[in-house]
Design an enzyme around this catalytic site. Sequence first.
Site, PDB file in Angstrom:
ATOM      1  N   CYS A  99       0.836  -1.204   0.000  1.00  0.00           N
ATOM      2  CA  CYS A  99       0.000   0.000   0.000  1.00  0.00           C
ATOM      3  C   CYS A  99       0.869   1.252   0.000  1.00  0.00           C
ATOM      4  O   CYS A  99       1.491   1.552  -1.005  1.00  0.00           O
ATOM      5  CB  CYS A  99      -1.002  -0.043   1.146  1.00  0.00           C
ATOM      6  SG  CYS A  99      -2.454   0.947   0.775  1.00  0.00           S
TER       7      CYS A  99
ATOM      8  N   HIS B  42      -3.614  -5.187   0.234  1.00  0.00           N
ATOM      9  CA  HIS B  42      -3.083  -5.717   1.503  1.00  0.00           C
ATOM     10  C   HIS B  42      -3.168  -7.243   1.532  1.00  0.00           C
ATOM     11  O   HIS B  42      -4.158  -7.794   2.035  1.00  0.00           O
ATOM     12  CB  HIS B  42      -3.877  -5.158   2.685  1.00  0.00           C
ATOM     13  CG  HIS B  42      -3.666  -3.700   2.907  1.00  0.00           C
ATOM     14  ND1 HIS B  42      -2.750  -3.214   3.803  1.00  0.00           N
ATOM     15  CD2 HIS B  42      -4.252  -2.631   2.340  1.00  0.00           C
ATOM     16  CE1 HIS B  42      -2.771  -1.892   3.783  1.00  0.00           C
ATOM     17  NE2 HIS B  42      -3.683  -1.510   2.906  1.00  0.00           N
TER      18      HIS B  42
ATOM     19  N   GLU C 119      -1.712  -9.143   3.469  1.00  0.00           N
ATOM     20  CA  GLU C 119      -1.613  -9.640   4.856  1.00  0.00           C
ATOM     21  C   GLU C 119      -2.983  -9.926   5.478  1.00  0.00           C
ATOM     22  O   GLU C 119      -3.073 -10.711   6.414  1.00  0.00           O
ATOM     23  CB  GLU C 119      -0.817  -8.655   5.723  1.00  0.00           C
ATOM     24  CG  GLU C 119      -1.515  -7.343   6.092  1.00  0.00           C
ATOM     25  CD  GLU C 119      -1.361  -6.234   5.049  1.00  0.00           C
ATOM     26  OE1 GLU C 119      -1.114  -6.556   3.865  1.00  0.00           O
ATOM     27  OE2 GLU C 119      -1.524  -5.055   5.410  1.00  0.00           O
TER      28      GLU C 119
HETATM   29  N1  GLN Z   1      -1.930   6.648   2.842  1.00  0.00           N
HETATM   30  C1  GLN Z   1      -2.012   5.921   1.634  1.00  0.00           C
HETATM   31  C2  GLN Z   1      -3.350   6.126   0.934  1.00  0.00           C
HETATM   32  O1  GLN Z   1      -4.303   6.507   1.540  1.00  0.00           O
HETATM   33  C3  GLN Z   1      -1.740   4.448   1.847  1.00  0.00           C
HETATM   34  C4  GLN Z   1      -2.701   3.772   2.738  1.00  0.00           C
HETATM   35  C5  GLN Z   1      -2.215   2.477   3.320  1.00  0.00           C
HETATM   36  O2  GLN Z   1      -1.007   2.218   3.350  1.00  0.00           O
HETATM   37  N2  GLN Z   1      -3.122   1.652   3.833  1.00  0.00           N
HETATM   38  O3  GLN Z   1      -3.455   5.870  -0.252  1.00  0.00           O
END
Ligand code: GLN
Length: 537
Positions: free
Chosen positions: A386, A512, A514
């Site tokens: 992410c 994600h 995970e």
């Molecule tokens: N802050 C980033 C976004 O909003 C990544 C979010 C995250 O790592 N879950 O796109």
Amino acid sequence: MSTESPKYIFVTGGVTSSLGKGIVAASLGVLLQERGYRVTIQKLDPYINIDPGTLNPYEHGECYVTEDGAETDLDLGHYERFLNTPTSQANNVTTGRIYQTVIDKERRGDFLGKTVQVVPHITNEIKRRITKLGKNKDFDIIITEIGGTVGDIESLPYIESVRQLKWDLGQDNCIVIHLTLIPYLATSGELKTKPTQHSVRHLMESGVQSDILVCRTEHPLSKEVKAKLAQFCNVKIQNIIEGRDAQTIYDVPLLLQQQDFDQVVLETLKLEAKKEAKLIKWNAFLEKHKNPKNELTIALVGKYVSLQDAYKSISESFVHAGAELETKVNIKWVYSGELTQDNIAQELSDVHGILIAPGFGDRGIEGKILAAKFARENNIPTLGICLGMQIMAIEFARNVLGFKGAESHEVNSQTPYPVISLMEEQKEISNKGGTMRLGNWPCRLSENSKIKEIYQNQDIVERHRHRYEFNNHYLNDFKQKGFIPTGINQDTGLVDVLELNDHPFYVGVQFHPEYSSTVISPHPLFIGFLKATLQNK
Ligand code: GLN
């Protein structure tokens, strides 16, 4: 369908918080599944936030995201990892959500002029949320973990709802497992039962009798201690289960099974065991987990590393994938806020692989960018998740494409090179809660890519939680220099995977992985990352 109507098990906590209710609930779930029942687990959280999505991870650990896009308590991660079945929004209810529903009803006039009160209106809504999971006959047993500790002011409506449900559904259909602490006094060499007696009595003052006690203890509970607990807590002696400290959380189902915990629970619910609990796959996992043939150290570069619960699903994913590869994975927690040009080599030279963690806001960003650069230039296998993927893109833009000042719009809205920008549909949104791109989204993987080889599939579905995205304006620049978008959402064109040519493993994913790794089914991307790291070691 196994039983006529589902059975309900409540797990409450006494004496102190952090005794591991989530792990006990999840372990019981595993054992009951093994006995042939369909089980789900729900968490009731007594705080007033609608969900933990807006909470700082330091407050409450990781925010776990379900397939249907609910931002939930990290215990739901344990439930999924243990039970290997998905949860949903219905599995996590907060006081905020309960009150919001009741107040919305009041505004619509649904209460027909009545005074709206905690009892019965709030408790009715709590009961509706609990029994909702049983309505579709998808589950035979519903385990509900009540957050907090008995005696907390905010848990009272939940305890009252349990009392009413025991009455509504009958004692055999609704039981209470109370998890408590038996402290050991070193000076007198004794285990003390008094705090547990008080805690059980506290529940009784609210009209709820515990059916089973699970007692966390550093030392074995003697017959005498159990007899005393039985006598003063009105609990059968065989219903007192010892919860000794375990070497790993994955031992807990076995430790509880050795004491016939599942049998005791089934008998209390007046259910027959449908099969023997053999835990074949679980034991196979434990066997490999405890007897690794290889060892790796992975740096987890993030800004919440002083609270490891903030990255719970990631660290557990390494346990699952590590066991699959018979490899012990040590995590070196690296605080990105303190990484500098001067210390980066020292901080990262002793690790075999690097994980650049998800996150929000601007703190620690530059340290993560330094880590990405170090990993890229030194051929260290790296997985970015992410924000981690976004960091890889920013680093590449600055240092390979020569886009000076490249940045994410999240960090700098004035950047000349917004390689990461706000998603189109986010531009009109001002509310922070529950408004990100959340939950399952499909993604198509490119032929001849590492990622496709890892998934062994062209079309995948993964869970998301972000507002910003790779800016497709720069797609060709990236492609030309070998940082290839190898996973794209076909409907929106959003880049979900970037991977670098000519590197042992440098993969960033906007989703994600995970959140969907389980004991029985480790995530292919974590396996792929560790495999590449082992090969590169
Ligand atoms: N802050 C980033 C976004 O909003 C990544 C979010 C995250 O790592 N879950 O796109």
